[in-house]
Each structure stands twice: as C-alpha cells, then as structure tokens.
Design an enzyme around this catalytic site. Structure first.
Site, mmCIF file in Angstrom:
data_model
loop_
_atom_site.group_PDB
_atom_site.id
_atom_site.type_symbol
_atom_site.label_atom_id
_atom_site.label_comp_id
_atom_site.label_asym_id
_atom_site.label_seq_id
_atom_site.Cartn_x
_atom_site.Cartn_y
_atom_site.Cartn_z
ATOM 1 N N GLU A 70 3.365 -4.276 -6.563
ATOM 2 C CA GLU A 70 2.434 -3.220 -6.972
ATOM 3 C C GLU A 70 2.497 -3.098 -8.484
ATOM 4 O OE1 GLU A 70 3.040 0.688 -5.268
ATOM 5 O OE2 GLU A 70 1.038 1.289 -5.936
ATOM 6 N N ASN A 116 -2.946 2.021 3.072
ATOM 7 C CA ASN A 116 -1.528 1.981 2.692
ATOM 8 C C ASN A 116 -0.804 3.090 3.428
ATOM 9 O OD1 ASN A 116 0.875 1.343 1.230
ATOM 10 N ND2 ASN A 116 0.450 3.078 -0.101
ATOM 11 N N GLU A 117 -0.440 4.156 2.719
ATOM 12 C CA GLU A 117 0.262 5.233 3.425
ATOM 13 C C GLU A 117 -0.769 6.267 3.872
ATOM 14 O OE1 GLU A 117 3.339 6.545 0.753
ATOM 15 O OE2 GLU A 117 4.751 5.075 1.548
HETATM 16 O O1 AHR Z 1 6.741 1.795 -3.850
HETATM 17 C C1 AHR Z 1 6.253 2.905 -4.527
HETATM 18 C C2 AHR Z 1 5.311 3.741 -3.689
HETATM 19 O O2 AHR Z 1 5.975 4.267 -2.589
HETATM 20 C C3 AHR Z 1 4.171 2.995 -3.072
HETATM 21 O O3 AHR Z 1 3.112 2.854 -3.934
HETATM 22 C C4 AHR Z 1 3.783 3.859 -1.926
HETATM 23 O O4 AHR Z 1 3.181 3.154 -0.875
HETATM 24 C C5 AHR Z 1 5.055 4.546 -1.547
HETATM 25 O O5 AHR Z 1 4.892 5.903 -1.451
#
Ligand code: AHR
Length: 659
Positions: A46, A375-376
């Site tokens: 990321e 993602n989350e």
């Molecule tokens: O890894 C850092 C962050 O942690 C990521 O962007 C997210 O998916 C999680 O909350």
C-alpha cells in the site's frame, strides 16, 4: 521505569514459560493432511508511509507536475533581483483535465545562479556517488532565449553534479527534453536546482529526476534495493494497491486503476488518504502520482514471481471516514472497472484494454487469476454491492477467484455477520485482518483448527503484532512482535488446507515520512533494512513446502504447550521434510523430533534459527542484521533429530528423504 514496566508485561505475557528439558515431537511423514498453496505467503503493498511516492517509485522530484493542492509545494523560487510574476502557475483544465497545471518562467537576462527554482525532494533526494541521474522535463518555448541548467546540491550548496538542458525546439509546441549527469558524492538529503540563464519565456511541466540504477534499469522505474527486498521474500502473491487507499476518505479519493495507466503525464494524481489521517503524523505533501500504477504493479508481480492480487473499490468509501456509498443503481461503472481490469491484465491485444497493456510494453497477458472486491468494508451495504460484482464477474469469468472482505476485525458483531453471509455466498476467499498485541497472536495459534475444511478459504490479508501503540520510534518491529507472529504463523501453515494466503501489513515505511508503525521494511533515501518480522515472513516463505504434515507432542497439535509452537510440511520439489518450531519461552528447550513413516533420511539436515534473548530488540540502519537468520547443519540419527531450541527462537529444520 517505562522500560521496566514493559519488561514486567513481557514476563507476564510469556508466563507459560516452563523449563521442561525434553519434549518428544512426532511428524507423520506418510500422512499428509492437505496441500499448501503456492500463494500461501505473500506481500501486502500500500502507498502508506511513503511506500510508493517518496519510496519504491524512484522519482526524486516532489510535485513534478505542480498539481499538489499548493502548486509550488516542494519548490522554491530563487531570485537575486525580485521580479513579480517571474514564475506563474498556469491552468489549462479545459484542454487537459488530468494534468492541468504547468509553470511559465520569464527570465530577464541574468546569468546562471541569478534566477532559478529548487526542488527539495520528498525528504531530500538520496544521491549516490558515481551514479548517473536522468533529468527530463516537458517544455514549450513561448519566447526563446532561456538556457536551462540542472544541478544537484548538498545542504551546504556544494554542487554534486549537473548539466545544461537543451530546450531549443524551433516551434512553440510541447516537447520533452532529457539530460543526464553523474553525481560526485553520496548525499542522503540533496536538492535539485534549475537555473534560467538569459532572457525569454518558457513553459515547464513534468520536471523529473531518476537515478539510473532502478530495478532492471527501467527508465522511470522502481528503487532496486526495495524491490530486491520483496523478491527475497519469494512471495506467492502481491496484494495492491491497499488497504484503505482503495476506499479513499471519500469516493472522490478512491483508487481508480484506469487513472493509473497509460502515459505517466496523463495519470491524474490525487491526495494520498494517509496525508491527514493521523493528526500526530500529518504528511500534507503526500500525494499519489501513480508513476507506480496498475501496469507497474502487474509488472512487479511478474518480476518477483508473485501472483497479482488487485483490490478494487466496491462502491463504498472508508467507513471510518466519510462512509459514502454509491447507490446500487449507479454501481455499473464500478463493476465495469473490475471487468475491464481483467481485460487489461489478460485480454487479447485486439481488445480495448488488452491493447493498452500491449502499448505499454506487455503484449503477453499477465494471467491475472483473482481480485479483491472492497477492502475493510462491512455491513449489509457491502454484501449487497458485493453480490452485484460477484454475479457480473463470475458470469463472464467463472473460474476467476474473488476475495471478499470480512471487515476490520477477526471477531465481533461485524465479523460474525459477514462471516455468515459470505459463507452462504460460497465466497472463494475471505479476507481477515488482525492488528493485535503479541498475546493475541500467541493465544490464537489454534484459530483455524476448527474452521470448516471444505468451504470458503481464508486470506489473512493484513496482520501484524503490535507490541505497543507507542510511536516514539523505539518500539517498532521488535522481536516479541515478530516471535508472536511466527508462533501464529505455525497455526496458519498447519491449517493451510483452510488458509490459502497470508500477508503482513503494512509493507514499507520511510523513516522521515511514516504514518503507521510497525512495518515490515524500513527505508531512508538510500537504504532499506528488513525487520525481525521481515525475516519471519521470509523464513516461512522460503521454507514453504506443498504438503502439510501432522506434527504433535503428546498426540496434540503444538500450539502453546510449554510455549512451543510447531508445524511441519513436505516439499515434493526437493523431497525435503520441513519442521518449524517456535520456542517462546525464556529457556532453551530440547525437542526430540521423530520423523515417522520414512524409509531413509539424509544423515544431516539444515537448521535455520532466528532468535534474540532480548524481546525488545529491533533491527536498524546501523544494525540491520541484529536479528537475522543463521544457518548450520543438524545431525539426523536414523529417523530422529534432536533440536535444541534457544530461548525466544524460531527454528527451521530441513531434512532430505532419500530413496
Ligand atoms: O495496513 C494499514 C491499514 O490497516 C490498511 O490500509 C487498512 O486496510 C487497515 O486498516
């Protein structure tokens, strides 16, 4: 006092310390329990902590296209004699919405050193002695007469190298000028000067400087030392581009892969969502320029032998931030992005997106097999959007695998809801995230022992052991965190018939530009080092095997008894049995390992150990190998190995089966 309290906490944490001298372990070599996927251990990438811009993407010029919120952020105008309007920010949005701004420079007859601009780099520019640097700029002669010079300087103003840039096109169209020079010294935080000599008017855009020693020497490429660190992990997959960056603070800031491909000057930059996420770690100059875009991610995956795992926005922005939703009847373009991405990665060169891939230099397909939707994300809103994506993708590509989010936590109401829903939907892969203290990792090594076997598979998509939330810089990536991850990972491998993929997160952090800690690999402008956590990941990955073998102590899986954790596997490619044993106690423990069911073994195996008696120790730029693997030979007596596991150690034994 603070340190003392932490030590007490640590002692309590490993309270199961017990100095039993001898343990009998049995590996049933002829009773394999299931397959370990090639994708088992991978990478989570990321652009956080200056992982991409200012990190692996080797561009040295910050705000090269003047598109940051403040157009001259990162730049300074130098004038011996001040003249109003000598540098103007122009905007051509109507003609070029992806890259609207450029600067107009008007010089009035000075010499080199009288009038110019300085770029400070991301956190300075890391410059290496004797290395060639490649400068480029887009320019347009409005009123010819300016001679342009580029140079690098250190903090005292000493010139490290430079050259004149030929900007002498005879017309008033945009052109690209390039110039190269060699640096005469190694400097951690250099700056770049542009000097305008003579008089005239010139427009400038995409002012760029790259080192020539990029990964595979690709112009405009990636930092080789950082890519090498990834390659050395021998990852099964690489997940990209995140993380929360996929979701965006709001939908306007979501990651849109189509804006990250094609000519680099046409990739419309956006703010990096980590820019203002943490008020104590504000990084206002953090943007995503997408020089590392989806084509480069696929290329990176291919280079390091990893399966690509792109994660796409599911029509929801970050639910911790704006929580914006795309109405279901407007989800079409989002779904189309997913379908088009498969075409971009795999499609024939006669297709629209396959052609773009070919035009970018890769006519052969990338053979993309999977992608993540969201993602989350969580809640019924996620499920209803996910269903629409799944239907459309599976209809067109029935074998394509989809990763589904189970939210932010590995338990609780949100997790339970999604876990049930996703299993009803027969999800291919459920993405679980856990950022937890070491105690959680030690005590959850059995998490997957009871998961349903012939159902949805698990992708442990983001995890890291957080010893402390301190961000004072002293407790990053220490050995207790790494050791607890190793203990937990024995449980992942033991359950590899359920867990198909796992990745530590986040991956990179720049010492002068991070927002989130701990991270797997730390970098500065010139160097990078692997943390103890990095070596744990590496040891599991390079000692993967492809068949799970049962390993027991007193007929039970080894997941915390006497602070021991173990897993075993077989590698049919090399004909080796591989045992991983974590000793999380303060005492050495002897394990007598019986390799049952084999005919004949080599007389000697190899033992790789990662250890430290100081649980708070960490690696650093000065001591990058303080906690690093050490290899030796280990004798094999018939079918037995005696392993003396040092206090707080991860031990990996490999023994070859002989015919
Ligand atoms: O890894 C850092 C962050 O942690 C990521 O962007 C997210 O998916 C999680 O909350």
């Amino acid at each position: 006092m603070k340190i003392y309290k932490r030590l007490c906490y640590l002692l309590a944490l490993v309270a199961c310390i017990n100095a039993h001298a001898q343990h009998s372990l049995v590996v049933k070599v002829n009773e394999p329990k299931g397959d370990i996927q090639k994708t088992m251990w991978g990478i989570f990438f990321e652009d956080i902590n200056m992982g991409a811009d200012g990190g692996i993407y080797a561009e040295l010029v910050k705000n090269r296209s003047f598109e940051f919120y403040r157009p001259l952020m990162g730049w300074k105008v130098n004038q011996k004699n001040f003249r109003e309007g000598a540098v103007l920010v122009m905007n051509r949005k109507a003609n070029d919405s992806a890259n609207p701004r450029f600067i107009r420079v008007t010089a009035a007859g000075g010499s080199k050193g009288d009038f110019g601009m300085t770029n400070e780099g991301f956190r300075g520019m890391g410059i290496k002695k004797d290395l060639r640097y490649d400068f480029s700029v887009q320019y347009r002669q409005v009123n010819p007469g300016i001679k342009m010079h580029v140079e690098l300087v250190d903090s005292t103003g000493m010139v490290l190298g430079g050259t004149t840039v030929a900007t002498d096109a005879p017309d008033t169209n945009w052109h690209k000028a390039t110039a190269s020079f060699t640096a005469n010294a190694t400097v951690m935080r250099a700056k770049m000067n542009l000097w305008f000599e003579g008089s005239g008017v010139i427009d400038l855009d995409m002012v760029s400087l790259f080192p020539s020693d990029t990964w595979k020497n690709r112009p405009g490429g990636l930092r080789a030392d950082m890519v090498q660190k990834l390659a050395d992990l021998k990852p099964g997959f690489i997940r990209f581009p995140g993380g929360c960056i996929v979701e965006g603070f709001d939908l306007s800031q979501r990651y849109q892969w189509k804006k990250t491909v094609g000519p680099v000057e046409q990739r419309q930059l956006i703010i990096n969502r980590w820019n203002t996420e943490f008020t104590d770690r504000l990084t206002p100059d953090y943007y995503q320029t997408f020089g590392l875009g989806f084509f480069e991610y696929f290329q990176l995956a291919e280079d390091i032998g990893a399966e690509a795992l792109p994660i796409l926005n599911c029509g929801m922005a970050c639910q911790f931030n704006s929580c914006e939703l795309v109405p279901l009847d407007q989800l079409g373009p989002y779904v189309q992005d997913a379908l088009d991405l498969i075409e971009f990665a795999n499609g024939d060169v006669s297709t629209k997106w396959g052609k773009l891939r070919a035009d970018m230099g890769h006519p052969a397909p990338f053979r993309l097999k999977m992608m993540g939707i969201g993602n989350e994300n969580w809640g019924p809103q996620y499920v209803e959007r996910l269903k629409i994506f799944t239907k459309a993708i599976k209809e067109k590509y029935p074998d394509f695998k989809l990763v589904n989010s189970s939210g932010t936590d590995p338990n609780g109401q949100r997790f339970d809801f999604l876990n049930t829903e996703l299993r009803h939907m027969n999800a291919d892969l459920i993405d679980e995230h856990y950022y937890r203290p070491p105690s959680w990792f030690f005590s959850n090594a059995k998490r997957y022992d009871t998961f349903p076997r012939n159902a949805s598979k698990i992708f442990a998509g983001e995890y890291a052991s957080h010893y402390s939330w301190d961000i004072d810089g002293t407790l990053r990536n220490n050995w207790i965190a790494a050791l607890s991850e190793a203990a937990y990972m024995t449980g992942l491998e033991r359950n590899a018939d359920v867990v198909s993929m796992a990745s530590y997160a986040p991956l990179f952090a720049h010492v002068d530009g991070w927002q989130w800690s701990p991270d797997l690999i730390w970098v500065n402008n010139l160097q990078s080092y692997g943390t103890p956590n990095y070596y744990v990941q590496q040891l599991f990955s390079v000692n993967k095997g492809n068949k799970i073998l049962p390993i027991t102590m007193n007929n039970m899986v080894i997941a915390g008894q006497d602070s021991l954790y173990a897993t075993a596997c077989f590698d049919t490619a090399t004909n080796e049995i591989i045992v991983k044993l974590v000793n999380a106690s303060a005492n050495a423990q002897v394990g007598s390992i019986n390799l049952a069911g084999v005919k004949k073994l080599a007389k000697e195996g190899s033992l790789t150990v990662l250890k430290s008696e100081d649980l708070l120790t960490a690696n650093s730029f000065d001591q990058p190998q303080k906690v690093a693997p050490q290899q030796s030979a280990i004798p094999v007596k018939g079918k037995d190995i005696v392993l003396n596991a040092a206090p707080y150690s991860l031990n990996i034994v490999r023994v070859k089966m002989e015919k």
